[in-house]
Design a protein around this motif. Structure first.
Motif, PDB file in Angstrom:
ATOM      1  N   ILE A 171      -2.430  -4.011   6.512  1.00 19.76           N
ATOM      2  CA  ILE A 171      -1.265  -3.165   6.237  1.00 19.76           C
ATOM      3  C   ILE A 171      -1.099  -2.087   7.287  1.00 19.76           C
ATOM      4  O   ILE A 171      -0.019  -1.911   7.853  1.00 19.76           O
ATOM      5  N   ARG A 172      -2.147  -1.322   7.527  1.00 15.44           N
ATOM      6  CA  ARG A 172      -1.997  -0.156   8.405  1.00 15.44           C
ATOM      7  C   ARG A 172      -1.577  -0.559   9.805  1.00 15.44           C
ATOM      8  O   ARG A 172      -0.728   0.083  10.420  1.00 15.44           O
ATOM      9  N   ARG A 173      -2.132  -1.632  10.304  1.00 10.76           N
ATOM     10  CA  ARG A 173      -1.887  -1.975  11.697  1.00 10.76           C
ATOM     11  C   ARG A 173      -0.667  -2.880  11.879  1.00 10.76           C
ATOM     12  O   ARG A 173       0.062  -2.743  12.852  1.00 10.76           O
ATOM     13  N   PHE A 174      -0.455  -3.768  10.945  1.00  7.59           N
ATOM     14  CA  PHE A 174       0.597  -4.767  11.147  1.00  7.59           C
ATOM     15  C   PHE A 174       1.679  -4.757  10.081  1.00  7.59           C
ATOM     16  O   PHE A 174       2.592  -5.565  10.118  1.00  7.59           O
ATOM     17  N   GLY A 175       1.573  -3.845   9.134  1.00  9.53           N
ATOM     18  CA  GLY A 175       2.500  -3.885   8.013  1.00  9.53           C
ATOM     19  C   GLY A 175       3.904  -3.408   8.345  1.00  9.53           C
ATOM     20  O   GLY A 175       4.152  -2.756   9.357  1.00  9.53           O
ATOM     21  N   SER A 176       4.803  -3.728   7.443  1.00 11.65           N
ATOM     22  CA  SER A 176       6.153  -3.187   7.461  1.00 11.65           C
ATOM     23  C   SER A 176       6.145  -1.906   6.649  1.00 11.65           C
ATOM     24  O   SER A 176       5.517  -1.843   5.592  1.00 11.65           O
ATOM     25  N   GLY A 191       0.817  -1.205   0.000  1.00 20.09           N
ATOM     26  CA  GLY A 191       0.000   0.000   0.000  1.00 20.09           C
ATOM     27  C   GLY A 191       0.847   1.250   0.000  1.00 20.09           C
ATOM     28  O   GLY A 191       2.016   1.233   0.405  1.00 20.09           O
ATOM     29  N   TRP A 192       0.267   2.315  -0.503  1.00 19.90           N
ATOM     30  CA  TRP A 192       0.878   3.637  -0.441  1.00 19.90           C
ATOM     31  C   TRP A 192       0.023   4.520   0.464  1.00 19.90           C
ATOM     32  O   TRP A 192      -1.206   4.562   0.319  1.00 19.90           O
ATOM     33  N   TYR A 193       0.673   5.215   1.377  1.00 23.74           N
ATOM     34  CA  TYR A 193       0.020   6.147   2.283  1.00 23.74           C
ATOM     35  C   TYR A 193       0.776   7.463   2.221  1.00 23.74           C
ATOM     36  O   TYR A 193       1.928   7.503   1.780  1.00 23.74           O
ATOM     37  N   ARG A 194       0.153   8.516   2.682  1.00 16.23           N
ATOM     38  CA  ARG A 194       0.841   9.803   2.708  1.00 16.23           C
ATOM     39  C   ARG A 194       0.474  10.544   3.980  1.00 16.23           C
ATOM     40  O   ARG A 194      -0.598  10.346   4.559  1.00 16.23           O
ATOM     41  N   MET A 243       1.965   9.060 -10.441  1.00 14.80           N
ATOM     42  CA  MET A 243       1.106  10.174 -10.054  1.00 14.80           C
ATOM     43  C   MET A 243       1.112  11.209 -11.169  1.00 14.80           C
ATOM     44  O   MET A 243       2.172  11.669 -11.585  1.00 14.80           O
ATOM     45  N   LYS A 244      -0.084  11.568 -11.646  1.00  8.62           N
ATOM     46  CA  LYS A 244      -0.208  12.519 -12.736  1.00  8.62           C
ATOM     47  C   LYS A 244      -1.067  13.705 -12.297  1.00  8.62           C
ATOM     48  O   LYS A 244      -1.837  13.625 -11.353  1.00  8.62           O
ATOM     49  N   ARG A 245      -0.935  14.789 -13.036  1.00  8.16           N
ATOM     50  CA  ARG A 245      -1.715  16.018 -12.793  1.00  8.16           C
ATOM     51  C   ARG A 245      -1.651  16.404 -11.321  1.00  8.16           C
ATOM     52  O   ARG A 245      -2.672  16.605 -10.663  1.00  8.16           O
ATOM     53  N   LEU A 246      -0.447  16.510 -10.838  1.00  7.86           N
ATOM     54  CA  LEU A 246      -0.248  16.801  -9.420  1.00  7.86           C
ATOM     55  C   LEU A 246      -0.613  18.244  -9.095  1.00  7.86           C
ATOM     56  O   LEU A 246      -0.450  19.145  -9.922  1.00  7.86           O
ATOM     57  N   HIS A 247      -1.099  18.454  -7.892  1.00 14.68           N
ATOM     58  CA  HIS A 247      -1.392  19.796  -7.414  1.00 14.68           C
ATOM     59  C   HIS A 247      -0.865  19.930  -5.990  1.00 14.68           C
ATOM     60  O   HIS A 247      -0.579  18.935  -5.313  1.00 14.68           O
ATOM     61  N   PRO A 248      -0.682  21.151  -5.509  1.00 16.94           N
ATOM     62  CA  PRO A 248      -0.032  21.362  -4.211  1.00 16.94           C
ATOM     63  C   PRO A 248      -0.682  20.615  -3.047  1.00 16.94           C
ATOM     64  O   PRO A 248      -0.001  20.280  -2.079  1.00 16.94           O
ATOM     65  N   ALA A 249      -1.961  20.331  -3.130  1.00 17.70           N
ATOM     66  CA  ALA A 249      -2.653  19.675  -2.019  1.00 17.70           C
ATOM     67  C   ALA A 249      -2.184  18.239  -1.791  1.00 17.70           C
ATOM     68  O   ALA A 249      -2.440  17.676  -0.721  1.00 17.70           O
ATOM     69  N   VAL A 250      -1.518  17.647  -2.747  1.00 12.76           N
ATOM     70  CA  VAL A 250      -1.069  16.253  -2.568  1.00 12.76           C
ATOM     71  C   VAL A 250       0.332  16.180  -1.992  1.00 12.76           C
ATOM     72  O   VAL A 250       0.876  15.100  -1.788  1.00 12.76           O
ATOM     73  N   ALA A 251       0.934  17.315  -1.727  1.00 16.30           N
ATOM     74  CA  ALA A 251       2.279  17.322  -1.156  1.00 16.30           C
ATOM     75  C   ALA A 251       2.269  16.658   0.218  1.00 16.30           C
ATOM     76  O   ALA A 251       1.424  16.965   1.062  1.00 16.30           O
ATOM     77  N   ALA A 252       3.207  15.746   0.418  1.00 20.65           N
ATOM     78  CA  ALA A 252       3.270  14.988   1.665  1.00 20.65           C
ATOM     79  C   ALA A 252       4.489  14.075   1.625  1.00 20.65           C
ATOM     80  O   ALA A 252       5.153  13.972   0.587  1.00 20.65           O
ATOM     81  N   VAL A 253       4.723  13.411   2.727  1.00 20.02           N
ATOM     82  CA  VAL A 253       5.666  12.300   2.723  1.00 20.02           C
ATOM     83  C   VAL A 253       4.869  11.052   2.352  1.00 20.02           C
ATOM     84  O   VAL A 253       3.850  10.765   2.980  1.00 20.02           O
ATOM     85  N   TYR A 254       5.313  10.365   1.334  1.00 18.83           N
ATOM     86  CA  TYR A 254       4.630   9.168   0.855  1.00 18.83           C
ATOM     87  C   TYR A 254       5.364   7.942   1.376  1.00 18.83           C
ATOM     88  O   TYR A 254       6.581   7.824   1.233  1.00 18.83           O
ATOM     89  N   TYR A 255       4.579   7.042   1.951  1.00 13.73           N
ATOM     90  CA  TYR A 255       5.129   5.834   2.538  1.00 13.73           C
ATOM     91  C   TYR A 255       4.616   4.602   1.815  1.00 13.73           C
ATOM     92  O   TYR A 255       3.447   4.532   1.432  1.00 13.73           O
ATOM     93  N   CYS A 256       5.476   3.638   1.682  1.00 14.44           N
ATOM     94  CA  CYS A 256       5.112   2.326   1.170  1.00 14.44           C
ATOM     95  C   CYS A 256       5.022   1.367   2.347  1.00 14.44           C
ATOM     96  O   CYS A 256       5.807   1.467   3.305  1.00 14.44           O
ATOM     97  N   ALA A 257       4.071   0.460   2.280  1.00 10.24           N
ATOM     98  CA  ALA A 257       3.905  -0.519   3.349  1.00 10.24           C
ATOM     99  C   ALA A 257       3.514  -1.860   2.745  1.00 10.24           C
ATOM    100  O   ALA A 257       2.957  -1.915   1.647  1.00 10.24           O
ATOM    101  N   ALA A 258       3.802  -2.926   3.471  1.00 17.93           N
ATOM    102  CA  ALA A 258       3.504  -4.266   2.976  1.00 17.93           C
ATOM    103  C   ALA A 258       3.003  -5.145   4.100  1.00 17.93           C
ATOM    104  O   ALA A 258       3.430  -5.018   5.249  1.00 17.93           O
ATOM    105  N   ALA A 259       2.098  -6.044   3.736  1.00 10.85           N
ATOM    106  CA  ALA A 259       1.568  -7.008   4.699  1.00 10.85           C
ATOM    107  C   ALA A 259       0.976  -8.181   3.928  1.00 10.85           C
ATOM    108  O   ALA A 259       0.871  -8.127   2.706  1.00 10.85           O
ATOM    109  N   LYS A 260       0.561  -9.209   4.646  1.00 13.72           N
ATOM    110  CA  LYS A 260       0.015 -10.387   3.969  1.00 13.72           C
ATOM    111  C   LYS A 260      -1.329 -10.101   3.328  1.00 13.72           C
ATOM    112  O   LYS A 260      -1.737 -10.799   2.395  1.00 13.72           O
TER     113      LYS A 260
END
Length: 121
Positions: A105-110, A35-38, A83-100
């Protein structure tokens, strides 16, 4: 434990594109969901997109549908977020995570260390 390293973030002008990469090591890559989170300053971490293991089914937050695409290359043990047609509102730190499974993912992922995306207006 899955080890994840994100890359591809940076500064881009509004309307531009970026492709984030998440290189994984340590487990059977293709069977894991990713998953991708920001997280923007002062805000909670939010879901962006995910791709299931094996079948590769994709899921997106409503705010990014039609503009972001998540994919995976099992031969390279890498997950991408185009990511296409980016706008300032999407600025963030983007994280990748993995789980079974995507549901865990959110609770137990790496998690990776994150990559900064900045969009100038």
């Amino acid at each position: 434990q899955v080890q994840l390293v994100e890359s591809g973030g940076g500064l881009v002008q509004a309307g531009g594109s970026l492709r984030l990469s998440c290189a994984a090591a340590g487990r059977t890559f293709s069977s894991y969901a990713h998953g991708w989170y920001r997280q923007a300053p002062g805000k909670e971490r939010e879901f962006v997109a995910a791709i299931s293991g094996c079948a590769g089914t994709t899921y997106y937050a409503d705010s990014v549908k039609g503009r972001f695409t998540v994919s995976r290359d099992n031969a390279k043990n890498t997950v991408y977020l185009q990511m296409k047609r980016l706008h300032p509102a999407v600025a963030a730190v983007y994280y990748c995570a993995a789980a079974k499974s995507i549901a865990t993912i959110r609770r137990f992922g790496s998690w990776g260390q994150g990559t900064q995306v900045t969009v100038s207006s």
